[in-house]
Motif scaffolding. Sequence first.
Motif, mmCIF file in Angstrom:
data_model
loop_
_atom_site.group_PDB
_atom_site.id
_atom_site.type_symbol
_atom_site.label_atom_id
_atom_site.label_comp_id
_atom_site.label_asym_id
_atom_site.label_seq_id
_atom_site.Cartn_x
_atom_site.Cartn_y
_atom_site.Cartn_z
ATOM 1 N N VAL A 1 0.897 4.143 -2.985
ATOM 2 C CA VAL A 1 0.574 5.551 -2.712
ATOM 3 C C VAL A 1 1.775 6.431 -3.059
ATOM 4 O O VAL A 1 1.625 7.493 -3.675
ATOM 5 N N CYS A 2 2.972 5.971 -2.711
ATOM 6 C CA CYS A 2 4.180 6.725 -3.052
ATOM 7 C C CYS A 2 4.323 6.866 -4.558
ATOM 8 O O CYS A 2 4.729 7.921 -5.054
ATOM 9 N N VAL B 1 4.327 6.828 4.212
ATOM 10 C CA VAL B 1 4.409 7.446 2.882
ATOM 11 C C VAL B 1 5.238 8.721 2.968
ATOM 12 O O VAL B 1 6.095 8.989 2.117
ATOM 13 N N GLN C 1 0.830 -1.204 0.000
ATOM 14 C CA GLN C 1 0.000 0.000 0.000
ATOM 15 C C GLN C 1 0.869 1.261 0.000
ATOM 16 O O GLN C 1 0.624 2.196 -0.765
#
Lengths: 291, 286
Positions: free
Chosen positions: A85-86, A164, A81
Amino acid sequence: MHGAGATSTGRRSPLAGAGSYGLILPALALVIAALLVPLASIFESSLRAPDGSWTTQIYQNVASTAVYRTSIVNTIVMACQVSLVCLVLGYAMAYRMARDWSAWAGIMIGLLILSFWTGLLIRTFSWMIILGSSGALASTAALFGITTLPQLLYNRTGAIIGMVNIMLPYMVLTLYAVMRRIDPGLMNSAASLGATPLRAFWRVYVPLTLPGVWAGLLLVFVVTIGFYITPELLGGPRTVMISQVVAKVVQQLLDFKLAGALSVVLLVVTIVMLAIYNRLVGPRGLGGGLS
Amino acid sequence: MSPVSLAKVKAAATLGTYDVDVSSIPENDYYQAIAENLLEPIDYSIVDKNSGPAELFEEFGVQSSTISYQLVYNPAKYPDGGPQSWADFWDVEKFPGSRALWNMPVGNIEFALLADGVAKEDLYPMDMAKVERALAKFDELKPHIKVWWEQGSQSQQIFKDGEVDMMMMWNGRATDLKAQDVQLTQVWNESAIVVNRWIVPRGTPRKESAMKFIQSSINPANQAVFAKALHYGSMNPATLDHLSPEQVASQPTSPEHLEAGFRVDAQWWGANMAQILPMWQGWLLK
């Protein structure tokens, strides 16, 4: 990311040949002494019973205890995840920076580097102040009449936001290194041949950035797997990652063998995942844009 | 509170590299360390057994500071009176609000049993049936626990930020917050009292200096200096003579606070932690 080869004019480095292997010996010795030897010793001791005989008892214990299985799965899911997202955030940011080097891009990369250099613990505690139920975000939202924010701390959301934030510079800088070397003329050529900007982006630009995407995802994933303090402070009981469990086993139980076994399991799972990844992406995909 | 983790003591005793020669550790850790043969016997030719009550001086440790795991709440949230017991802490109808607890079975299991109607005197002997009963009692409270905190500084941060309205906190951390003008009420009733031990890792070459240090630190006047600064008073009652009445009132070792709380059976925890910790973590993950 420039290796020794990049400094020479041709494809062959003046140091190429059997003699150049001597150059990797110091680093190799360090890796063997500081990584491989301790790792082998951890692995060996996790297979020994207290009386010295060989046993897989600890691994059976790991396999049969829910908390160990769940936390390993948790770790992998959360690392995926965080990587995704990064990628989304980092791609947009790196794209903007590489397209046109304006003052904004300079400020952006300055902020990114500043965040990169700030201590991990400080950044983690900052998120507690920002995301808390009476924190900076909640009071700002209240100015606009929004009083019911979802809970952002002490759960998966909090842990992922924190991780993140810490991993984003790795993704942006990796992507930026690749994007910077893409000839902008290629997009113009695509346009002159009739491609819409979106089509040119998808068919020409994105494929050229793929090596950076694969390398960035890999880097973020591998580092995220080992996160400890950020999910410990920002996450909740259901987001426990394997390092947190290992720390508890060492600190509360003094069971170095069990902790070692958990680390070995994580290492094996990671190697298997990397092997699959390598199979899908290929070594060319990983190194292509960087070497 | 525990400045040195037991893991460090183990590393020191097994590897023979001593970055710690003397330390104060919580008592469940102490019993685990004895079981693992990590401690040097106290040298009573250097440490004077007559400097306090005889029960403070044990084979491998000297009882030193104490810590109270206590209920604290924000009085502004409960103007008509806040929770006074663990049964109140569990009562989310009468005392609505967000809660926090330490992510650690020691103390929490006892609190759940007290909330479930077990009398303080009947908490021990602890056994697995009681642990199961405590976890079942926790099932009903779990949705109301917003934070399972991990570190002392974190417990202060979440209270200060107003993230939670009531929680378990170590008494020294609570007094520290009050000194920072944070609105906080300490509940000494049913607090869990844990007694730390001065210990010396087995085999340290600086053993003699370590023993001398212990001897100087257990002097009641010196214990009082520590108690004034950190509010984790000594089990030696003579320490209280060196404190003002207000300072006594912040110590877990004042006579009424010892009476209001209960001593944790750390010996049981030391022996059973290996079995309970995975149960506890597994329950949290559910």
